[in-house]
Write a protein that holds these residues in place. Structure first.
Motif, short mmCIF file in Angstrom:
data_model
loop_
_atom_site.label_atom_id
_atom_site.label_comp_id
_atom_site.label_asym_id
_atom_site.label_seq_id
_atom_site.Cartn_x
_atom_site.Cartn_y
_atom_site.Cartn_z
N SER A 127 5.58 15.27 2.57
CA SER A 127 5.86 13.83 2.48
C SER A 127 4.57 13.02 2.56
O SER A 127 4.45 11.95 1.95
CB SER A 127 6.81 13.41 3.61
OG SER A 127 6.24 13.71 4.88
N ARG A 128 3.59 13.54 3.29
CA ARG A 128 2.30 12.85 3.38
C ARG A 128 1.59 12.85 2.03
O ARG A 128 0.97 11.85 1.65
CB ARG A 128 1.43 13.54 4.44
CG ARG A 128 0.23 12.71 4.85
CD ARG A 128 -0.54 13.38 5.94
NE ARG A 128 -1.61 12.51 6.43
CZ ARG A 128 -2.80 12.94 6.80
NH1 ARG A 128 -3.08 14.23 6.74
NH2 ARG A 128 -3.71 12.11 7.24
N TYR A 129 1.68 13.96 1.32
CA TYR A 129 1.06 14.01 0.00
C TYR A 129 1.76 13.05 -0.97
O TYR A 129 1.11 12.44 -1.81
CB TYR A 129 1.10 15.43 -0.55
CG TYR A 129 0.26 15.63 -1.79
CD1 TYR A 129 -1.13 15.60 -1.72
CD2 TYR A 129 0.85 15.84 -3.03
CE1 TYR A 129 -1.91 15.78 -2.84
CE2 TYR A 129 0.08 16.03 -4.16
CZ TYR A 129 -1.29 15.99 -4.06
OH TYR A 129 -2.07 16.15 -5.19
N ARG A 130 3.08 12.90 -0.83
CA ARG A 130 3.79 11.94 -1.68
C ARG A 130 3.30 10.53 -1.42
O ARG A 130 3.11 9.74 -2.35
CB ARG A 130 5.30 12.04 -1.41
CG ARG A 130 5.95 13.30 -1.93
CD ARG A 130 7.47 13.15 -1.98
NE ARG A 130 8.04 13.00 -0.65
CZ ARG A 130 8.45 14.01 0.11
NH1 ARG A 130 8.31 15.26 -0.32
NH2 ARG A 130 8.98 13.79 1.29
N ARG A 131 3.09 10.19 -0.16
CA ARG A 131 2.56 8.86 0.17
C ARG A 131 1.14 8.69 -0.36
O ARG A 131 0.78 7.59 -0.83
CB ARG A 131 2.60 8.64 1.68
CG ARG A 131 3.99 8.54 2.26
CD ARG A 131 3.95 8.00 3.69
NE ARG A 131 3.20 8.88 4.59
CZ ARG A 131 3.74 9.86 5.29
NH1 ARG A 131 5.03 10.13 5.19
NH2 ARG A 131 2.98 10.60 6.09
N VAL A 153 -0.20 10.20 -3.01
CA VAL A 153 -0.13 10.05 -4.46
C VAL A 153 0.36 8.64 -4.82
O VAL A 153 -0.18 8.00 -5.74
CB VAL A 153 0.78 11.12 -5.08
CG1 VAL A 153 1.02 10.86 -6.55
CG2 VAL A 153 0.18 12.51 -4.88
N LYS A 154 1.37 8.16 -4.10
CA LYS A 154 1.87 6.81 -4.35
C LYS A 154 0.79 5.77 -4.09
O LYS A 154 0.63 4.82 -4.88
CB LYS A 154 3.10 6.55 -3.46
CG LYS A 154 3.71 5.18 -3.67
CD LYS A 154 4.92 4.99 -2.76
CE LYS A 154 5.51 3.60 -2.94
NZ LYS A 154 6.69 3.39 -2.04
N SER A 155 0.05 5.95 -3.01
CA SER A 155 -1.03 5.02 -2.70
C SER A 155 -2.10 5.05 -3.78
O SER A 155 -2.62 3.99 -4.19
CB SER A 155 -1.64 5.37 -1.34
OG SER A 155 -2.77 4.59 -1.07
N PHE A 156 -2.42 6.23 -4.27
CA PHE A 156 -3.42 6.35 -5.32
C PHE A 156 -2.95 5.67 -6.61
O PHE A 156 -3.71 4.92 -7.24
CB PHE A 156 -3.72 7.82 -5.59
CG PHE A 156 -4.50 8.07 -6.85
CD1 PHE A 156 -5.86 7.82 -6.90
CD2 PHE A 156 -3.86 8.53 -7.99
CE1 PHE A 156 -6.57 8.03 -8.07
CE2 PHE A 156 -4.57 8.76 -9.16
CZ PHE A 156 -5.93 8.49 -9.20
N LEU A 157 -1.71 5.91 -6.99
CA LEU A 157 -1.19 5.33 -8.24
C LEU A 157 -1.09 3.81 -8.15
O LEU A 157 -1.36 3.11 -9.12
CB LEU A 157 0.18 5.93 -8.56
CG LEU A 157 0.20 7.42 -8.94
CD1 LEU A 157 1.62 7.90 -9.14
CD2 LEU A 157 -0.63 7.67 -10.19
N VAL A 158 -0.72 3.29 -6.97
CA VAL A 158 -0.55 1.84 -6.82
C VAL A 158 -1.89 1.15 -6.66
O VAL A 158 -2.20 0.17 -7.36
CB VAL A 158 0.38 1.54 -5.63
CG1 VAL A 158 0.39 0.03 -5.34
CG2 VAL A 158 1.79 2.04 -5.90
N LYS A 159 -2.71 1.64 -5.75
CA LYS A 159 -3.95 0.94 -5.43
C LYS A 159 -5.06 1.20 -6.44
O LYS A 159 -5.83 0.29 -6.77
CB LYS A 159 -4.43 1.35 -4.04
CG LYS A 159 -3.50 0.90 -2.92
CD LYS A 159 -4.04 1.32 -1.56
CE LYS A 159 -3.13 0.86 -0.43
NZ LYS A 159 -3.65 1.27 0.90
N LYS A 160 -5.17 2.41 -6.91
CA LYS A 160 -6.28 2.76 -7.79
C LYS A 160 -5.96 2.55 -9.27
O LYS A 160 -6.82 2.09 -10.02
CB LYS A 160 -6.69 4.22 -7.56
CG LYS A 160 -7.11 4.54 -6.14
CD LYS A 160 -8.43 3.88 -5.79
CE LYS A 160 -8.88 4.29 -4.39
NZ LYS A 160 -10.18 3.67 -4.03
#
Length: 331
Positions: free
Chosen positions: A287-291, A293-300
């Motif tokens: 679940s940490r990796y999902r967060r 990846v989501k942070s990378f896709l949204v922020k970056k």
């Protein structure tokens, strides 16, 4: 009556379609997933300098190369006959990518054991510099190992590549597939991933920063799951090739040969799947990796795309250029 071996055998239409569609589907998902793995492990500050994330990055690069190679070679195989030159290239590339993938997973499991070890001396071995050295040695070894395989490979019935040297066939049958691709990497990766899993359960007793503790727990879970997937998907491949190179098998029997070839097409898709799904396995188990990846896709990615879009829309026209346009319109 002796059986007559044809010089050319057409690949069954069902196998052609399965190979084409399964390859395109797995390659598409695999390239997207492996690229995201590379970007996440190299962009997020948490993973920088971590040897295990470096191994995962290297494996993702190898997976992309393996998937692209499989797409090209399978397309050639199902659209035209296979000649000896393409067989030599295909055999060498396969014998580089597959062992390197196994070696990388083994090194990642060993590295994670050292990283989570309660013994400080073992943790000192866990460095990015040593990881690069080990992978460089592995690349050189497997490239050299692929040369004789390329030399002895030739096209059989113009649809499959086999070896012409009986001594090298015995080497493949009794050492390469059962030991180098079977018992050795699967045992090493399984044992060290289990030991790392045992270490990480006791890691809470050690006085280390909480961020480092969570990272060790996350990477251990990823390595452990990766080893399970690798063993499950690689085991049929090893067993099939040991059976294929068995001297008692009559490869001159046309129908028997086609049956074996069809089974091999399904088993080869397992290898492609192994190269294509690590990213999705990581998403499923962590679940940490999902967060992350989501942070990378949204922020970056998403915010950068929005910034570029609005920057282009709100671009200010120079006053001189605007006055020239107005003068032109008035004329």
């Amino acid at each position: 009556m002796t059986s007559i071996v044809p010089t050319f055998v057409a690949v069954p239409e069902g196998i052609r379609l399965y190979t084409l569609y399964s390859t395109c589907f797995i390659v598409t998902l695999g390239i997207i997933g492996n690229i995201l793995n590379i970007l996440v492990f190299n962009t997020l500050k948490l993973f920088r300098g971590n040897p295990c994330s470096f191994y995962f990055t290297f494996e993702s690069i190898m997976n992309i190369g393996s998937l692209i190679t499989a797409l090209i070679l399978n397309t050639i195989t199902i659209t035209r006959t296979t000649d000896t030159i393409s067989c030599k290239i295909q055999s060498m590339l396969i014998e580089i990518f597959i062992p390197l993938s196994l070696t990388t997973v083994c090194l990642a499991s060993i590295d994670q054991f050292f990283s989570t070890s309660p013994i400080a001396y073992f943790r000192q071995w866990n460095t990015l510099k040593s990881s690069r050295l080990y992978l460089s040695i592995a690349v050189c070894i497997w490239i050299l190992h692929s040369i004789p395989i390329g030399i002895f490979s030739y096209s059989y019935m113009r649809i499959i590549c086999i070896l012409s040297d009986f001594k090298f066939i015995h080497y493949q049958l009794y050492f390469y597939y059962p030991i180098l691709l079977g018992i050795l990497p699967m045992s090493i990766s399984s044992i060290f991933s289990l030991l790392a899993f045992r270490n990480v359960r006791k890691i809470i007793r050690r006085q280390i920063p909480i961020d480092r503790r969570r990272l060790d727990q996350q990477m251990t879970a990823l390595v452990f799951t990766r080893v399970i997937v690798l063993v499950v998907l690689y085991l049929p491949y090893v067993i099939y090739h040991m059976y294929w190179y068995n001297p008692s098998i009559n490869q001159t029997n046309y129908m028997y040969f086609i049956t074996l070839y069809s089974i091999g097409a399904f088993i080869n898709s397992f290898i492609l799947l192994n190269n294509g799904i690590p990213f999705y396995i990581f998403l499923a188990v962590s679940s940490r990796y999902r967060r992350q990846v989501k942070s990378f896709l949204v922020k970056k990615i998403w915010r950068r795309c929005k910034r570029c879009y609005y920057l282009n829309r709100n671009q200010i026209i120079p006053s001189r250029k605007l006055s020239d346009e107005l003068a032109t319109n008035m004329d």
